[in-house]
Every structure is written in structure tokens, then in C-alpha cells.
Scaffold this motif. Sequence first.
Motif, PDB file in Angstrom:
ATOM      1  N   GLY A 126       0.807  -1.215   0.000  1.00 58.75           N
ATOM      2  CA  GLY A 126       0.000   0.000   0.000  1.00 58.75           C
ATOM      3  C   GLY A 126       0.840   1.265   0.000  1.00 58.75           C
ATOM      4  O   GLY A 126       2.067   1.229   0.183  1.00 58.75           O
ATOM      5  N   SER A 127       0.171   2.382  -0.245  1.00 61.60           N
ATOM      6  CA  SER A 127       0.823   3.698  -0.214  1.00 61.60           C
ATOM      7  C   SER A 127       0.811   4.222   1.209  1.00 61.60           C
ATOM      8  O   SER A 127      -0.209   4.145   1.904  1.00 61.60           O
ATOM      9  CB  SER A 127       0.091   4.669  -1.145  1.00 61.60           C
ATOM     10  OG  SER A 127       0.153   4.209  -2.489  1.00 61.60           O
ATOM     11  N   MET A 128       1.955   4.793   1.641  1.00 61.71           N
ATOM     12  CA  MET A 128       2.121   5.162   3.040  1.00 61.71           C
ATOM     13  C   MET A 128       2.041   6.677   3.293  1.00 61.71           C
ATOM     14  O   MET A 128       1.487   7.103   4.291  1.00 61.71           O
ATOM     15  CB  MET A 128       3.455   4.635   3.555  1.00 61.71           C
ATOM     16  CG  MET A 128       3.588   3.119   3.470  1.00 61.71           C
ATOM     17  SD  MET A 128       2.405   2.263   4.527  1.00 61.71           S
ATOM     18  CE  MET A 128       1.643   1.124   3.366  1.00 61.71           C
ATOM     19  N   ALA A 289       1.119  -1.853  11.735  1.00 64.13           N
ATOM     20  CA  ALA A 289       2.077  -0.841  12.191  1.00 64.13           C
ATOM     21  C   ALA A 289       1.963   0.422  11.351  1.00 64.13           C
ATOM     22  O   ALA A 289       2.023   1.545  11.879  1.00 64.13           O
ATOM     23  CB  ALA A 289       3.494  -1.408  12.112  1.00 64.13           C
ATOM     24  N   ALA A 290       1.793   0.266  10.042  1.00 61.72           N
ATOM     25  CA  ALA A 290       1.669   1.430   9.160  1.00 61.72           C
ATOM     26  C   ALA A 290       0.454   2.274   9.522  1.00 61.72           C
ATOM     27  O   ALA A 290       0.502   3.511   9.441  1.00 61.72           O
ATOM     28  CB  ALA A 290       1.578   0.964   7.708  1.00 61.72           C
ATOM     29  N   SER A 295      -1.270   7.245   9.832  1.00 61.51           N
ATOM     30  CA  SER A 295      -2.681   7.621   9.679  1.00 61.51           C
ATOM     31  C   SER A 295      -3.013   9.017  10.209  1.00 61.51           C
ATOM     32  O   SER A 295      -4.115   9.520   9.979  1.00 61.51           O
ATOM     33  CB  SER A 295      -3.572   6.589  10.378  1.00 61.51           C
ATOM     34  OG  SER A 295      -3.297   6.545  11.766  1.00 61.51           O
ATOM     35  N   THR A 296      -2.097   9.660  10.907  1.00 57.09           N
ATOM     36  CA  THR A 296      -2.390  10.978  11.478  1.00 57.09           C
ATOM     37  C   THR A 296      -2.354  12.068  10.405  1.00 57.09           C
ATOM     38  O   THR A 296      -1.704  11.930   9.365  1.00 57.09           O
ATOM     39  CB  THR A 296      -1.384  11.320  12.585  1.00 57.09           C
ATOM     40  OG1 THR A 296      -0.055  11.252  12.041  1.00 57.09           O
ATOM     41  CG2 THR A 296      -1.499  10.342  13.738  1.00 57.09           C
ATOM     42  N   ALA A 303      -6.464  12.961   8.128  1.00 60.89           N
ATOM     43  CA  ALA A 303      -6.379  11.824   9.049  1.00 60.89           C
ATOM     44  C   ALA A 303      -7.033  10.598   8.412  1.00 60.89           C
ATOM     45  O   ALA A 303      -8.128  10.685   7.852  1.00 60.89           O
ATOM     46  CB  ALA A 303      -7.067  12.167  10.366  1.00 60.89           C
ATOM     47  N   GLY A 304      -6.356   9.480   8.473  1.00 59.42           N
ATOM     48  CA  GLY A 304      -6.887   8.241   7.925  1.00 59.42           C
ATOM     49  C   GLY A 304      -6.701   8.076   6.428  1.00 59.42           C
ATOM     50  O   GLY A 304      -7.120   7.052   5.875  1.00 59.42           O
ATOM     51  N   GLN A 305      -6.103   9.048   5.767  1.00 67.42           N
ATOM     52  CA  GLN A 305      -5.905   8.947   4.326  1.00 67.42           C
ATOM     53  C   GLN A 305      -4.878   7.864   3.974  1.00 67.42           C
ATOM     54  O   GLN A 305      -4.985   7.207   2.929  1.00 67.42           O
ATOM     55  CB  GLN A 305      -5.450  10.292   3.758  1.00 67.42           C
ATOM     56  CG  GLN A 305      -5.319  10.323   2.246  1.00 67.42           C
ATOM     57  CD  GLN A 305      -4.970  11.711   1.728  1.00 67.42           C
ATOM     58  OE1 GLN A 305      -4.936  12.690   2.487  1.00 67.42           O
ATOM     59  NE2 GLN A 305      -4.697  11.802   0.438  1.00 67.42           N
ATOM     60  N   PHE A 306      -3.898   7.693   4.845  1.00 64.85           N
ATOM     61  CA  PHE A 306      -2.880   6.664   4.659  1.00 64.85           C
ATOM     62  C   PHE A 306      -2.830   5.779   5.906  1.00 64.85           C
ATOM     63  O   PHE A 306      -3.220   6.226   6.998  1.00 64.85           O
ATOM     64  CB  PHE A 306      -1.505   7.307   4.424  1.00 64.85           C
ATOM     65  CG  PHE A 306      -1.376   8.024   3.110  1.00 64.85           C
ATOM     66  CD1 PHE A 306      -1.278   7.330   1.924  1.00 64.85           C
ATOM     67  CD2 PHE A 306      -1.371   9.414   3.074  1.00 64.85           C
ATOM     68  CE1 PHE A 306      -1.160   7.988   0.719  1.00 64.85           C
ATOM     69  CE2 PHE A 306      -1.260  10.089   1.876  1.00 64.85           C
ATOM     70  CZ  PHE A 306      -1.147   9.374   0.690  1.00 64.85           C
TER      71      PHE A 306
END
Length: 443
Positions: A126-128, A289-290, A295-296, A303-306
Motif C-alpha cells: 500500500g501507499s504510506m 504498524a503502518a 494515519s495521522t 487523518a486516515g488517508q494513509f
Amino acid sequence: MKHQRQRPPGFPGDHSHADLRDLTLTFAPIALLVVVAVTLVVWLVDPAPPKTITMSAGPRDSTFWVAAEEYKKLLARNGVKLNVLESDGSMQNLQRLLDPKQHVDIAFVQGGVTDGLDTSSLMSLGSMFYAPVVVFYRGTGITGLSQLEGKRIAVGREGSGTRVLSLDLLQANGITPGGDTSLLPYDGLQAATALVSGQVDAALLNGDSATRMLMLRLLRVPGISVMDFAEAAAYTRLFPYLDEIDLPPGVLDLKRKIPPFTVHLISPTVELVARTSLHPAISDLLIEAAQEVHSTANLLQRAGQFPSPVAREYQISEDAQRYYKTGKSFLYRTLPFWLASVGDRTLVLLVPMAVLLFPALRLIPALYRWRVRSRIYRYYGSLIAIERDALKNPSADEREALFAELDHIEASLNELRMPLAYADAMYVLREHVGFVRARLGQA
């Protein structure tokens, strides 16, 4: 006188453990087959997750390194050790992943650095986060990279992901190495310093190079501007690994309203890339963990976009897709990681075990029945041989030897232990022994 016939090989002399021997010889092959099949499934189909994995991160104090250190702490909670390797950035990370000799399992890789490489052996979890491209230049009014032709441009150091991305973007605008435009190997703070001192006319900053503090410092310098990518939407169509993001007015400094207007930027995403051999359970731990690390909200993301299941240049892992849709499985939500791993592998074993055990359970009674009856059949072989010799008009000595064989058979039968279900066969055999004895007496 005829040659005396040798007595057939003796019958089992010790019948005390016959039942146990029959059971052992019946069940042992089936048990061995099941054990071998289960072992193959455990080690080849669903091996245990490793306790140590290796990650190629980035330079120390970079965003990549800081995030990797957070991953290390979070994975340690589940008993998995993460070795973090320092690197020059995305390009070296990708090269390590593609080189089997490096033994690197995962790495952060920025979009736009594959440069035609075969990445079929890799997958994305996934994108981080974003790694924006920010262009600072001397003067005002520049809204496109093509306007930098003929100028001196800092495009990143040799071998860096920033340089690869910068050259691709400039080439799309007709600016290539070897032309009238000077493409200089300056990166980060060095590029910013060269821009302020007048050694370069523009600097392409990317990722860690474009920090909030550095952007603020440059925008406070008279005569230096940030380029607004007016054609940002076109870049995202031409380069699928790019996204369009905005810097709203005042986002860098509300008091001084920096920037004074909305700045359109383009940005690749940084993906967590792994080898396709990565264990599914470790994949789940990494994405978990990611989610805690990335996610912040910050200046560039909500928030939650990544992390996001959107992958641009690599195939998205099936395990990652499953995790993003449904999260951790029931076992991993309710049990400690290693206990859940054992339970998960046990469930995987149920199918091959069922496939093997159901036919085996039907085969075992037949094998056991054959094993028990084979002891009876062994006596019948000797009886038939005695009966045939009796029909050949044996001499007195030969008849005496045949009677001795019958006595030996009867003595062995007296010691023979048979399951009650097969007692009828043994008594029928006794009758047949008597029949052969009577026939021998008439010879």
C-alpha cells in the motif's frame, strides 16, 4: 525311499503380542503417510512466520528512517525483530529488494524510480505517505517546468530518487541532459543554499528535502518564489504514480500568510514494497504498524488517508487487499500473534488431513482384516502341501514326518491368539487340520 520333505517355515512361535503387532503394522503406514503429508503442508504450503525480517529504510533522520524505527518498536510487541538498514533512499532500496543476495524483505520506495526495471518479483503493501515535488526558483511568474529551459537547475544527487523523478518531469517538458540547460547534482539543503547564493536558478526539492522549515526559509528570501504547478492535472495523467495536492494559503505560516495563495503541487506516494515471498502474517503486522504510524493528519494529508490500498507501480499484495477490506482475522484479533499463527496453520492443515484421513479410516479395517486372515492363510498353505504329499502314497517314515507337521500346526494353533471376530475362521481351520489328519491316516 523318497527324499524326506522339509517342514515349511515355522509359524510364529510367540503369539502373546500378535494383536498388538497386527494393529501396529496396520496403523503405522497410514500414520506415517499422514505425518509426511502434514509436514509437507507445514513447511512448504504454510510455513511459520519468520521471527526476524530486514527493512531497507533511508538516510538517518530521514522520514524513511524515522518511520522504520517506529515499525521496529511496533513489531517487537508481537515478537518479531525488524532489522533496519541505512540507505541512500528509494533507488538503493529498490535495488536491494531486486537483488536476492541482499536478503532485504521490505523497503520504502517512492513512486517514479522504477525506470523500466522488472518489478514482477515485488508487491506493494500500500501507499504510506506523500513525497511532494516542490520547485523553488529565482524571480516570479513561472508556472511550468518548460520555462526553466536554458537555466541552471538543481535536480538531486546522482543515484537519488529525486534525480530520477526530476529528470523524468523535465524530459516531459523538453529539457534533457546535454542541452542548453545545466542540470546540477545538488540536493536538499545544498540545493537550497545554491539557490539562495545564486549558483542555480531553480531547485527541485522532493520528499525530505521539502520540509516545512526549509520551505519557510526559502519563501522569506527576497526574489525566491515557489512554482505553482498550473498543469498539475496533466502531470497526474501522464505519470500515473503522481497525485495532485495543494498548499492552502497560510498553511506554512498563518500569521504572515505564507504562502499567500494556493500552491498546486504534484507528488508521488511512498509505497511499502516487499518481496512476493513475504509471509501473510508478517504482511498483516506491517500494515497494522503502518496504520499507527502514517494515519495521522499533517500539512499534506487528512487523518486516515494513509496507509492506502492504492498501489501505482507494483502489484498490490492479495494479503494486503484482504487486510484493508476486513482487517485482521478472528484468530489474530483475539490471540497473541504466535499463538494465532499456530492456530491459523492448524486450520490450513485440516483440509489435507481430512482428505487423507477419511479414505485411510475406510482402508484401515480392510488392512487389519487382511493382516489377521493372512496368519490363517499361512496355515492353509502348509495343510495343502501335506494333503498333496498324503496322496502320493508316502512311506512310513514320510507319513510320520507329515504327522509331525500336523502336530506342529496344531501346537501353533493352540498358542495362536485371534480377535473374537475371527474366531470362527480359526475353528474352521482346526476342523480342516483334523480332515487332513484323517486323510493322512487312510493313505
